[in-house]
Design an enzyme around this catalytic site. Sequence first.
Site, short mmCIF file in Angstrom:
data_model
loop_
_atom_site.label_atom_id
_atom_site.label_comp_id
_atom_site.label_asym_id
_atom_site.label_seq_id
_atom_site.Cartn_x
_atom_site.Cartn_y
_atom_site.Cartn_z
N GLU A 152 0.79 -1.23 0.00
CA GLU A 152 0.00 0.00 0.00
C GLU A 152 0.83 1.28 0.00
OE1 GLU A 152 -0.63 -1.59 4.32
OE2 GLU A 152 -0.39 -2.43 2.32
N ASN A 153 2.15 1.18 0.18
CA ASN A 153 2.96 2.39 0.05
C ASN A 153 3.26 2.73 -1.41
OD1 ASN A 153 4.66 0.02 0.10
ND2 ASN A 153 6.43 1.36 0.23
#
Length: 218
Positions: A46-47
């Site tokens: 998710e980064n």
Amino acid sequence: MLDKNGIAKRIAREVKEGYYVNLGIGIPTLVANFVRDDIEVEFQSENGVLGMGPFPFEGEEDADIINAGKQTITTLPGASFFDSAMSFAMIRGKHVDLTILGAMEVSENGDIANWKIPGKMVKGMGGAMDLVASAENIIVAMMHTNKRGESKLLKKCSLPLTGVGCVKKIVTNLAVLEITAKGFKLLERAPGVSVEEIKKATEGNLLVEGEIPEMQLA
């Protein structure tokens, strides 16, 4: 009984050809090391990474290439990088086929608590709330008991919840279990672990039907 790598190795067998997979912090990050070489899988973080590979060998780390847990990673040919807004759009848009999360507690109806222990410093929510709200296939990787030997597979979670009724399957150091309407269903037992040991380590309702096979890790 399995160690953390053994848990990850068993979960890797759940990863299928063409899957887009999100790996949570902790044991889940190890799964990328054990996926079969003959299938194509896209690991998403998710980064803002799509196309993660296994962890780098010592001395080959690139401090600029990290996962959501700030661990250095490798990337596969064709990998892409983007901002968190794009990453969460993938998650919220249900474009991830399999989500693998760690947990502090899981209840017999599939609730998960994995972000907060009141009074203690932990990393916080991260993307877990979005993942459990959007994912349709969540597997939890966790130890069956805590350091005091108390069950983490409970009738009802005692810690603040991350998601309600969202977990489908759990792989622990002792067993593979499926969430059903009647509680935890025992599917497999870890090498050298008996059904009785699993029963003693499980507070929630445990369903045992027939002979329970030993996990196949190869």
